[in-house]
Design an enzyme around this catalytic site. Structure first.
Site, PDB file in Angstrom:
ATOM      1  N   ASP A 189       0.839  -1.201   0.000  1.00 23.43           N
ATOM      2  CA  ASP A 189       0.000   0.000   0.000  1.00 23.43           C
ATOM      3  C   ASP A 189       0.876   1.253   0.000  1.00 23.43           C
ATOM      4  OD1 ASP A 189      -2.319   1.462   0.012  1.00 23.43           O
ATOM      5  OD2 ASP A 189      -2.714   1.197   2.155  1.00 23.43           O
TER       6      ASP A 189
ATOM      7  N   GLY B  66      -0.024   5.495  -4.338  1.00 20.94           N
ATOM      8  CA  GLY B  66      -0.674   6.775  -4.665  1.00 20.94           C
ATOM      9  C   GLY B  66      -0.096   7.917  -3.836  1.00 20.94           C
TER      10      GLY B  66
ATOM     11  N   ASN C 194     -10.690  -2.993  -6.195  1.00 19.40           N
ATOM     12  CA  ASN C 194      -9.891  -2.032  -6.979  1.00 19.40           C
ATOM     13  C   ASN C 194     -10.535  -1.629  -8.304  1.00 19.40           C
ATOM     14  OD1 ASN C 194      -6.614  -3.218  -5.870  1.00 19.40           O
ATOM     15  ND2 ASN C 194      -7.862  -1.536  -5.104  1.00 19.40           N
TER      16      ASN C 194
HETATM   17  C1  FPP Z   1      -1.680   0.262  -3.390  1.00 18.04           C
HETATM   18  O1  FPP Z   1      -1.325   1.587  -3.509  1.00 18.04           O
HETATM   19  C2  FPP Z   1      -1.188  -0.536  -4.491  1.00 18.04           C
HETATM   20  C3  FPP Z   1      -1.957  -1.151  -5.430  1.00 18.04           C
HETATM   21  C4  FPP Z   1      -3.430  -1.054  -5.468  1.00 18.04           C
HETATM   22  C5  FPP Z   1      -1.373  -1.936  -6.512  1.00 18.04           C
HETATM   23  C6  FPP Z   1      -0.071  -2.595  -6.235  1.00 18.04           C
HETATM   24  C7  FPP Z   1       0.465  -2.991  -7.537  1.00 18.04           C
HETATM   25  C8  FPP Z   1       1.739  -2.919  -7.957  1.00 18.04           C
HETATM   26  C9  FPP Z   1       2.874  -2.532  -7.116  1.00 18.04           C
HETATM   27  C10 FPP Z   1       2.030  -3.252  -9.383  1.00 18.04           C
HETATM   28  C11 FPP Z   1       1.536  -4.573  -9.890  1.00 18.04           C
HETATM   29  C12 FPP Z   1       2.096  -5.739  -9.143  1.00 18.04           C
HETATM   30  C13 FPP Z   1       2.565  -6.907  -9.648  1.00 18.04           C
HETATM   31  C14 FPP Z   1       2.985  -7.988  -8.726  1.00 18.04           C
HETATM   32  C15 FPP Z   1       2.715  -7.179 -11.089  1.00 18.04           C
HETATM   33  P1  FPP Z   1      -2.466   2.692  -3.515  1.00 18.04           P
HETATM   34  O2  FPP Z   1      -2.629   3.137  -4.912  1.00 18.04           O
HETATM   35  O3  FPP Z   1      -3.689   2.163  -2.847  1.00 18.04           O
HETATM   36  O4  FPP Z   1      -1.787   3.775  -2.637  1.00 18.04           O
HETATM   37  P2  FPP Z   1      -2.499   4.925  -1.768  1.00 18.04           P
HETATM   38  O5  FPP Z   1      -3.220   4.214  -0.644  1.00 18.04           O
HETATM   39  O6  FPP Z   1      -1.341   5.727  -1.289  1.00 18.04           O
HETATM   40  O7  FPP Z   1      -3.399   5.660  -2.713  1.00 18.04           O
END
Ligand code: FPP
Length: 241
Positions: free
Chosen positions: A20, A23, A69
């Site tokens: 996490d 963003g 998501n």
């Molecule tokens: C959370 O950050 C992250 C995700 C929803 C996606 C994680 C995916 C990757 C790192 C890339 C794909 C992975 C693989 C294994 C191919 P957020 O966007 O919720 O962050 P925030 O809470 O700060 O907004």
């Protein structure tokens, strides 16, 4: 900075990570959310390598895309699946050479077809690798997994293949997505939130939970070692004394 000392004889068997903070990392750096996810991929690479080097980590599960998501913008969802395909294209050969097996869990049939094809290729190519399993949770939700398992149990019972009286915890768990993986013994969530967000609710029953304030794109080997050191400092009793 020196890495924390780890007891190599008491490493977790299965580490699961809620990645996490992509963003917020992007916002902090004045970048797009896509750039945050791209940076998150570097952490994926670094953490797979660090686990592989440790030697006895059997499974690393990464929560890459949840059933919730889909509520994100179409552009962001598109970016995430493009990144997945890009990652497979760039890293698959290396992972295969390193004897890493790739598995995936979730409602995979609902993924974009390109992502499904790339995943299927990666899973098939690496199926007999033995060094470590990298398990990617995609379109995954624990409620969906439990509902899917219940449906499959009901179907088998209706077909007469299963006696309702014989359904116990161990029988039920055979109907989860990847019943052959050991349960995670360590769950790490990065990004500072302290919740499970519908992740592996059955399998995490006895896991040690470690929450790190570090945003996922900044998460590196040192932070992984800190989480494992924290895991090793806990006394695991599994409900006993
Ligand atoms: C959370 O950050 C992250 C995700 C929803 C996606 C994680 C995916 C990757 C790192 C890339 C794909 C992975 C693989 C294994 C191919 P957020 O966007 O919720 O962050 P925030 O809470 O700060 O907004």
């Amino acid at each position: 900075m020196a890495l924390p000392e780890l007891d190599r004889k008491r490493l977790p068997h299965h580490i699961a990570i809620i990645m996490d903070g992509n963003g917020r990392w992007a916002q902090k750096h004045g970048l797009s959310r896509a750039a945050g996810h791209e940076a998150g991929m570097k952490s994926v690479k670094a953490i797979i390598r660090a686990c592989r080097e440790l030697g006895s980590i059997e499974v690393l599960t990464l929560y890459a895309f949840s059933t919730e998501n889909w509520r994100r913008s179409k552009t962001e969802v598109g970016t995430l699946f493009r990144l997945l395909s890009k990652y497979v294209a760039l890293e698959l050969d290396n992972l295969h050479k390193e004897e890493v097996r790739i598995t995936a869990m979730g409602r995979l049939d609902d993924l974009p077809s390109r992502a499904q094809e790339d995943l299927r290729h990666a899973v098939e190519l690496t199926a007999s690798n033995k060094a470590m399993t990298v398990n990617v949770a995609l379109n995954y939700g624990a409620h969906a997994e439990l509902a899917d398992a219940a449906r499959a149990v009901a179907r088998d019972a209706k077909l007469g293949m299963l006696e309702p009286e014989s359904i116990d915890e161990s029988c039920f768990s055979r109907y989860l997505y990847l019943p052959d993986l050991p349960d995670p013994d360590l769950l790490i969530r990065t990004g500072g939130e302290m919740r499970l967000s519908n992740f592996m609710l059955w399998q995490l029953s006895y896991a040690e939970l470690v929450f790190s304030r570090v945003l996922w794109p900044d998460f590196r080997k040192r932070h992984l070692y800190l989480a494992i050191a924290e895991f090793q400092s806990r006394k695991r009793r599994f409900g006993g004394r």
